[in-house]
Motif scaffolding. Structure first.
Motif, PDB file in Angstrom:
ATOM      1  N   ALA A  85      64.787   0.201  34.768  1.00 39.85           N
ATOM      2  CA  ALA A  85      64.798  -0.254  33.372  1.00 39.85           C
ATOM      3  C   ALA A  85      63.587  -1.138  33.087  1.00 39.85           C
ATOM      4  CB  ALA A  85      66.082  -1.019  33.079  1.00 39.85           C
ATOM      5  N   LYS A  86      62.968  -0.924  31.941  1.00 40.07           N
ATOM      6  CA  LYS A  86      61.829  -1.750  31.536  1.00 40.07           C
ATOM      7  C   LYS A  86      62.291  -3.131  31.063  1.00 40.07           C
ATOM      8  CE  LYS A  86      59.040   2.202  30.008  1.00 40.07           C
ATOM      9  NZ  LYS A  86      58.367   2.847  28.847  1.00 40.07           N
ATOM     10  N   ALA A  91      71.855  -5.510  32.047  1.00 40.22           N
ATOM     11  CA  ALA A  91      72.799  -4.735  31.231  1.00 40.22           C
ATOM     12  C   ALA A  91      72.854  -3.281  31.687  1.00 40.22           C
ATOM     13  CB  ALA A  91      72.408  -4.819  29.759  1.00 40.22           C
ATOM     14  N   TRP A  92      71.696  -2.664  31.902  1.00 43.02           N
ATOM     15  CA  TRP A  92      71.672  -1.273  32.374  1.00 43.02           C
ATOM     16  C   TRP A  92      72.415  -1.146  33.700  1.00 43.02           C
ATOM     17  CZ3 TRP A  92      70.587   2.708  29.474  1.00 43.02           C
ATOM     18  CH2 TRP A  92      69.670   2.602  28.412  1.00 43.02           C
ATOM     19  N   SER A  93      72.155  -2.090  34.598  1.00 42.34           N
ATOM     20  CA  SER A  93      72.787  -2.057  35.914  1.00 42.34           C
ATOM     21  C   SER A  93      74.302  -2.284  35.799  1.00 42.34           C
ATOM     22  CB  SER A  93      72.156  -3.139  36.796  1.00 42.34           C
ATOM     23  OG  SER A  93      72.623  -3.062  38.109  1.00 42.34           O
ATOM     24  N   TRP A  94      74.697  -3.198  34.928  1.00 47.11           N
ATOM     25  CA  TRP A  94      76.110  -3.543  34.731  1.00 47.11           C
ATOM     26  C   TRP A  94      76.922  -2.333  34.272  1.00 47.11           C
ATOM     27  CZ3 TRP A  94      79.474  -7.500  35.465  1.00 47.11           C
ATOM     28  CH2 TRP A  94      80.628  -7.549  34.669  1.00 47.11           C
ATOM     29  N   LEU A 394      60.108   6.024  32.390  1.00 43.31           N
ATOM     30  CA  LEU A 394      59.184   5.220  33.182  1.00 43.31           C
ATOM     31  C   LEU A 394      58.059   6.100  33.721  1.00 43.31           C
ATOM     32  CD1 LEU A 394      59.136   2.199  34.157  1.00 43.31           C
ATOM     33  CD2 LEU A 394      60.003   3.052  36.331  1.00 43.31           C
ATOM     34  N   ARG A 395      56.930   6.080  33.062  1.00 40.39           N
ATOM     35  CA  ARG A 395      55.816   6.955  33.462  1.00 40.39           C
ATOM     36  C   ARG A 395      55.218   6.547  34.803  1.00 40.39           C
ATOM     37  NH1 ARG A 395      54.182  10.666  30.037  1.00 40.39           N
ATOM     38  NH2 ARG A 395      54.941  10.609  27.878  1.00 40.39           N
ATOM     39  N   GLU A 396      55.327   5.275  35.160  1.00 38.84           N
ATOM     40  CA  GLU A 396      54.736   4.823  36.416  1.00 38.84           C
ATOM     41  C   GLU A 396      55.740   4.840  37.567  1.00 38.84           C
ATOM     42  OE1 GLU A 396      55.853   1.143  33.937  1.00 38.84           O
ATOM     43  OE2 GLU A 396      55.022   3.152  33.633  1.00 38.84           O
TER      44      GLU A 396
END
Length: 483
Positions: A85-86, A91-94, A394-396
């Motif tokens: 996540a950028k 929150a994304w992980s939760w 995520l491009r990188e």
């Protein structure tokens, strides 16, 4: 990955493959859901739907495998979501972690409940005076959960051995069932029968019924994140974990197609068998006779029990990792590891108790149980989709040793597209007329899970949970290693 080592690496490449192959478990999945497909689409959707959905699931698995190679931890999906996540990593992980948790608990509960149901079917076939009840099913499920928890308590080596046995049980059982269905019956359906379409859903649209029939394959192909969750116990995990994911899906797709074709062409009386309580069992009885059917049903029951055991193992590792980052109540308990067995024993028993809690409503109502465990597939596939979606943004992205190269982004895009479509199908009405008995409770179950997670997040969790925790630099973590 920033964690001190607490689990022993005793899973070899085959063991890692075995756990996902066992959880997918084509015998358990197809025998549990075949009847639904007979009424929603018929042979055409059962066979060609299996092929098409298998390919889409392989895209999902390949994208997950690429991420597993980059982030080989027990935290798996929620860990990688936090890292990819950028912004708003916590929150994304939760949300990913809780969707994964309830999906896996629901998977263990649903698999063992199905095993208990088939055990009672076998007993009723053996002794005609036996009458199965919901209460007996719950009690048998509780006994199965107890045995599986005990097996998971004693060293990861024992679990690895059992999973190796389960692979051969599945493969030999598949060969025996398919061979019997091909060689014993004096009559089979004509080759064109595979194009036969059936709509007994109550809806007027055959196309809609066919879409619902795709769920048969989707229900079967869950749990392949087990290879990801076992990363910290797998040797050369950056390569063997992703290979375990992809190989388990590929082998399941091929062997499952063989079983699907054998069952379809062995159909004797479609109307009677589609209306039976356990259609594939009725197909075995009509095609092979009662005695042979009972022997083969024991093979299927064994496969279901192996599947439940592997489900619990995967669930335990997710609980262990999620607690290690402080995301669960009583985290200190659940991420502790027994110094004697080197397994997260307390997490094992939490997984067993949570699965039992989901099963208990089945004592009073099968609908209540269905409402609770319907979150299994929806929760798991949403949890699969989040890190793949974040990797797409995520491009990188830095891949591990196992990667898809320039195909990584297109495959991830197709995976996210399929997850979105299949989850819509999971939440649509599946029978008409819509009553309390036929209502699809998946949206309600998902809504309840997301509501609880959201209230909890804004009430307390967002202030203390920031995503995966780093315990220090590589050298500092190495000094902390407990084994």
């Amino acid at each position: 990955m920033g964690y001190p080592r607490k689990l022993t690496r005793r899973f070899r490449a085959f063991d890692n493959f075995a756990i996902s192959f066992t959880i997918i478990n084509i015998l358990s999945g197809i025998f549990s859901s075949f009847g639904f497909g007979m009424n929603a689409g018929g042979p055409r959707v059962l066979v060609f739907g299996w092929i098409g959905v298998s390919v889409m699931v392989l895209f999902v698995g390949a994208s997950m495998a690429e991420i597993a190679s980059a982030y080989p931890t027990s935290g798996a999906l929620y860990f990688s979501a936090g890292k990819l996540a950028k912004r708003h990593q916590g929150a994304w992980s939760w949300y990913t972690g809780w969707l994964n948790f309830v999906g896996q608990v629901g998977g263990t509960a649903a698999t063992d409940y199905a095993a208990a149901t088939f055990i009672q079917s076998f007993v009723a076939m053996q002794w005609s005076s036996y009458q199965p009840t919901r209460q007996q099913t719950v009690l048998i499920t509780a006994a199965i959960l107890l045995i599986q928890a005990l097996a998971n308590t004693y060293t990861v080596r024992l679990v690895a051995v059992v999973n190796r046995i389960s692979v051969w049980w599945l493969l030999v059982g598949l060969v025996v069932i398919v061979t019997a269905l091909v060689s014993v019956p004096s009559h089979h359906q004509s080759p064109s029968f595979v194009l036969h379409s059936v709509n007994n859903t109550g809806f007027g649209s055959a196309f809609y019924a066919g879409l619902l029939g795709l769920l048969v394959t989707s229900w079967t192909f869950t749990g392949f994140d087990g290879s990801f969750h076992m990363s910290e116990e797998t040797v050369q995990a950056t390569v063997n974990a992703p290979r375990g994911i992809v190989r388990s899906i590929g082998f399941s797709a091929l062997t499952g197609l063989m079983l699907m074709l054998a069952l379809v062409y062995a159909v004797t009386d479609y109307t009677k068998e589609a209306a039976a309580d356990a259609p594939p069992v009725q197909i075995l009885i009509d095609a092979l006779g009662m005695t042979t059917a009972k022997v083969l049903l024991l093979v299927v029951i064994g496969a279901m029990l192996f599947c439940g055991l592997a489900n619990m193992t995967s669930n335990t590792r997710q609980i262990f990792a999620f607690s290690r980052d402080g995301a669960m109540p009583g985290s200190r308990l659940w991420h502790s590891v027994s110094p004697r067995t080197r397994t997260p024993v307390k997490a094992v028993w939490l997984a067993a108790v949570c699965a039992l809690v989901l099963v208990v409503p089945g004592w009073w109502s099968k609908v209540a149980f269905t409402a609770v465990v319907s979150i299994n597939v929806v929760g798991l596939f949403l949890a699969y989709g989040v890190p793949i979606f974040l990797r797409l943004r995520l491009r990188e992205f830095r891949p591990g040793p196992w990667h898809l190269g320039r195909w990584g982004r297109p495959v991830a895009a197709l995976a996210v597209l399929w997850i979105g479509l299949s989850n819509v199908l999971f939440m649509l009405p599946q029978a008409s007329p819509i009553t309390a008995q036929s209502f699809n409770y998946a949206p309600i179950a998902l809504g309840v899970v997301l509501l609880i997670a959201t209230v909890w997040w804004f009430a307390t969790a967002r202030r203390r949970f920031k995503g995966p925790v780093s315990y220090g630099s590589p050298d500092e973590v190495a000094a902390m290693d407990l084994i």
